[in-house]
Design a protein around this motif. Sequence first.
Motif, PDB file in Angstrom:
ATOM      1  N   ALA A  75       0.836  -1.202   0.000  1.00 35.45           N
ATOM      2  CA  ALA A  75       0.000   0.000   0.000  1.00 35.45           C
ATOM      3  C   ALA A  75       0.869   1.250   0.000  1.00 35.45           C
ATOM      4  CB  ALA A  75      -0.918  -0.004   1.213  1.00 35.45           C
ATOM      5  N   ALA A  76       0.503   2.232  -0.845  1.00 35.63           N
ATOM      6  CA  ALA A  76       1.203   3.507  -0.918  1.00 35.63           C
ATOM      7  C   ALA A  76       0.362   4.636  -0.353  1.00 35.63           C
ATOM      8  CB  ALA A  76       1.577   3.826  -2.365  1.00 35.63           C
ATOM      9  N   VAL A  77      -0.973   4.526  -0.451  1.00 31.97           N
ATOM     10  CA  VAL A  77      -1.885   5.544   0.055  1.00 31.97           C
ATOM     11  C   VAL A  77      -3.002   4.842   0.828  1.00 31.97           C
ATOM     12  CG1 VAL A  77      -3.292   7.551  -0.504  1.00 31.97           C
ATOM     13  CG2 VAL A  77      -1.394   6.916  -2.014  1.00 31.97           C
ATOM     14  N   ILE A  78      -3.202   5.252   2.077  1.00 30.72           N
ATOM     15  CA  ILE A  78      -4.224   4.636   2.928  1.00 30.72           C
ATOM     16  C   ILE A  78      -5.141   5.727   3.451  1.00 30.72           C
ATOM     17  CG2 ILE A  78      -4.637   3.390   5.091  1.00 30.72           C
ATOM     18  CD1 ILE A  78      -2.042   1.883   4.612  1.00 30.72           C
ATOM     19  N   ARG A  79      -6.443   5.483   3.341  1.00 28.38           N
ATOM     20  CA  ARG A  79      -7.439   6.477   3.746  1.00 28.38           C
ATOM     21  C   ARG A  79      -8.287   5.949   4.883  1.00 28.38           C
ATOM     22  NH1 ARG A  79     -12.089   9.169  -0.194  1.00 28.38           N
ATOM     23  NH2 ARG A  79     -13.350  10.060   1.466  1.00 28.38           N
ATOM     24  N   GLY A  80      -8.604   6.842   5.802  1.00 29.46           N
ATOM     25  CA  GLY A  80      -9.521   6.528   6.890  1.00 29.46           C
ATOM     26  C   GLY A  80     -10.611   7.574   6.965  1.00 29.46           C
ATOM     27  N   PRO A  81     -11.413   7.551   8.002  1.00 25.79           N
ATOM     28  CA  PRO A  81     -12.501   8.532   8.115  1.00 25.79           C
ATOM     29  C   PRO A  81     -12.006   9.972   8.169  1.00 25.79           C
ATOM     30  CG  PRO A  81     -12.787   6.727   9.673  1.00 25.79           C
ATOM     31  CD  PRO A  81     -11.417   6.579   9.107  1.00 25.79           C
ATOM     32  N   SER A  82     -10.834  10.202   8.770  1.00 23.04           N
ATOM     33  CA  SER A  82     -10.344  11.568   8.945  1.00 23.04           C
ATOM     34  C   SER A  82      -8.933  11.775   8.438  1.00 23.04           C
ATOM     35  CB  SER A  82     -10.391  11.960  10.432  1.00 23.04           C
ATOM     36  OG  SER A  82     -11.685  11.845  10.956  1.00 23.04           O
ATOM     37  N   THR A  83      -8.294  10.745   7.917  1.00 23.37           N
ATOM     38  CA  THR A  83      -6.889  10.848   7.522  1.00 23.37           C
ATOM     39  C   THR A  83      -6.637  10.232   6.155  1.00 23.37           C
ATOM     40  OG1 THR A  83      -6.344   8.746   8.603  1.00 23.37           O
ATOM     41  CG2 THR A  83      -6.130  10.763   9.934  1.00 23.37           C
ATOM     42  N   LEU A  84      -5.643  10.792   5.479  1.00 18.91           N
ATOM     43  CA  LEU A  84      -5.148  10.214   4.231  1.00 18.91           C
ATOM     44  C   LEU A  84      -3.624  10.179   4.355  1.00 18.91           C
ATOM     45  CD1 LEU A  84      -6.135   9.374   1.263  1.00 18.91           C
ATOM     46  CD2 LEU A  84      -5.134  11.556   0.584  1.00 18.91           C
ATOM     47  N   TRP A  85      -3.060   8.976   4.333  1.00 17.30           N
ATOM     48  CA  TRP A  85      -1.611   8.811   4.483  1.00 17.30           C
ATOM     49  C   TRP A  85      -0.989   8.459   3.134  1.00 17.30           C
ATOM     50  CZ3 TRP A  85       1.418   4.327   3.751  1.00 17.30           C
ATOM     51  CH2 TRP A  85       2.760   4.454   4.104  1.00 17.30           C
ATOM     52  N   ILE A  86       0.113   9.160   2.790  1.00 13.98           N
ATOM     53  CA  ILE A  86       0.843   8.925   1.543  1.00 13.98           C
ATOM     54  C   ILE A  86       2.249   8.470   1.916  1.00 13.98           C
ATOM     55  CG2 ILE A  86       1.624   9.958  -0.620  1.00 13.98           C
ATOM     56  CD1 ILE A  86      -0.535  12.179  -0.066  1.00 13.98           C
TER      57      ILE A  86
END
Length: 912
Positions: free
Chosen positions: A191-202
């Motif tokens: 995984a390179a980009v992970i999204r949650g309810p309040s966050t987006l991690w790159i």
Amino acid sequence: MSLRLAVLTLVGVACLFSASAQQTPVIVPSGAVVVMGAPRAIPWLNSVGLEAVTVSEQSLSSALAAQPPLVVLNVADVRQFTTVDALKAYTSAGGKIVAVGWGPAGFKRPLDAALSSLLGVQVTGWSPKGNAVIAATHGSLPARLTLSRGSAFVATPRPSGNGGQQLPTYFVVGRWLREDDKPPRNTPKDAAVIRGPSTLWIGEDIFCDENNRPETARWFTLAAVSIAPVIKPVIRSNVSTALDARLSRTGAQIALASSYGNGPDLADARNLVNAGRRALMSANLNPDFAGFLTSADIAEESCLNASARLTSSPPVEIRAARIPYESLPTSRAEAKSLIAGLSEARFNCVLPEVVARGSSAFPSSVFKRDPRFAAFDPLRALVDEGRLAGVQVHAWIWTLCAGVDGDQGRLLRAHPEWAAQDRAGRVMSDTGWRSWVSPSIPEARTAVRNGIREMLSQYNIDGVVLDYAGYESTNYDYCDAARAGFRKSAGVDPWTITSVHGSYARWREWLEHQLDSLISEIRDDVRAVKPLASVGVRVFGSPEAARRDHMQNWSRWAANRWVDWVIPQPMNEPSATELTASVFPSALAVDALIAVGAETAHLSDLDRFTAQMESARTNGATGLVLMNYADLSPAIKRILRAGAYRNSAVPPWLDSVGASRSLAVTAAERLNSIRHPDATIAATARNAVDAFRAYSGLSSLQRLADEAPVAFLNDPALGDSRYASVRAMMNSARRIASARMAVTGSIPASRPPVPAVSHPEDLPSAKVPLVTFPPIIDGRLNRPAWTNAVVIPLERTLSGEKASLGTEVRLMRDGSSLQIGFTCRGVLESDSISVILSPSTRGLPYYRFIVNKNGFTRDDRTGDDGWIGRWSSAVEVSGDTWEVALSIPLSGLITVPGEVTSWSANFARIAG
């Protein structure tokens, strides 16, 4: 025991640290995005109409109190658990986060568990190279993003359940399609980009210089909107309003230009503005956000192209692009494509960086050929392709900088005795981590000259550009050869003098002379091998700054015709105003061909690039150097071809007389086309046209240089902005002519820009008394034990001026420790003392001890904050005086066997 004391006092400088680690308050306007550790995000956000505020970790909690719509976060800058707690509270209240990268230690910090919980990410690995492609697995992101930077992290989403306890759901919205040179893969752990309810991690720092491209900025905008949709209508409104205003301004500029002339360029500009308005209307009607941005881009580029049609395109100009060492072509096909791209954009010079880090990209008996180019010669290929395309090739050379990033380079590895040294005897510098060849060593100078001569004799190049033709800083050069040379000249060891000594100016003169003579000798070598080849030099900004900080007296180099053209490179991201203020006022006083170095990777938008170019021209520059060919994006190519480079141009050194005449004639034609409504100004313009035409036929460079522009440039009636391009061309004509005229004799150097010292002093020394009963370290220096100390007044500032605050130092020692007392009169808000000790006369290693008026302490060993010293201190504040006492065990500071009886020391008060 004796102590050698260096600079004694430093007053009026900000305190090195604050009294406490309290939160720094910050004002966040309503709707503004908060950015921490990612300054590159600021111009990206501004470009889509979002206001952004950059904060430190200390001020983040204060910024989050404003509940901004979005926080952009570089994870590597998070070092405190309290920061994670503040971010959790922010997201619990509805805040959104875009986070990039991970920690500096990979993913093994104690803090990483808290970050993993916040971002919903479990990092499973990382690549130190990280050249990769992100492939979107969700429609909210563009399909592909190519990145060029190290530290690409791979991860998995945090589980959504934990023993029956339901946790927020995190899912993958982008995967690494390719990591380094590995083949594509499709596993759950990439995984390179992970999204949650309040966050987006790159999983990579997309904000670094290497990734600063329009496509990365657009990808980031869409990613930000996907996690914080509340910013979408703000972007639409602000972008639309800004574009409408820009199109209106451009239309007004076209109307003004039409009032004093017309032609195909103006007709094109009007058509482009109309096309921009149609694109903006299409953008406003498009419900799809990505489609809106695409149409807005079309409108913006139409507007830029329209503005570009209003700029001048002189027939004589330096239009150069530098090819960094790491970007040199590795095949003939790459070389051909590179030259074709430059020719298409109407560049007339290419500057391949073929000598860097002490290595060469071509066969050389001096610079040691880089194995990467063992099977291919990029310089030969570029010269051949350049000849076919009419693009000149000027070899870019690291003249004295032999290595960077901790690598001394092949040249110094083969000849370590040629290295320049700083005052502490170090080869590798603190700033930039570079190593340098000393111009004070005859064998080193000869080697550099031989390498250049060899290259000139083997390649049909049009000139050389000397880079790093200076010293790293004023802390250089204290190698044995330099010290011996100055000692022979002045009778004093330069290591024993500082800026408060009368011999310091002479020392700076001696160092400058080493550079001056080397530049002069290289010029003679070039003339001997290739009489028509030019010599350029890249310098550190204005003449004053370059000479003050790097001993580059480039105004003298130009005045003596040792160099033909100069590339002053100021700040990384100069606006047109900053460029004018930082370079031109003093640079234009020098009779030299000046081509400003442009770092387009640091420009926030194309408007800024075109403004920088027009500012350079208007103020008399003879051209521009694009400092990295890789920055020549298709958009910049289109802007250049539409405007500033729409007509072909020849470089000015080919035919000085012809170049000056050509510019004068073009200026006259431009002036003749202007129909100014004011009869007086129009009459003055007609007279100037006749004068220019007469001057254009002259064969005398002297007359052309001295007389041609005078009637026009000095006439206040022609100060109207519409005549700016005419003035710029006449300025260039004069500069080209005068820069080629010979000089009689050698113009001597003026006094170096060092402070005049009214009371020059020798390096002081003090005999430290040995006592049986040392004082109690409680900050009270009025105790009887301190009467046995030697007292040293700190009377002067670093520049040699009389100190405005009274400060005294007391010294004594017992059998194992040194006791130091400071009496500081006047208690300022920021007030601290500093002690530097070294058991070596060269000052390396050194130990620094700092105490402020509140008793807070700090120490380091040769800049290493991780070193923990065993020492004690105490502070006493009484009225308008504060005192500090220190006890420092000396045995812990000696790293070599044997007794040390003479120490180097520095005592300073830092107040402000």
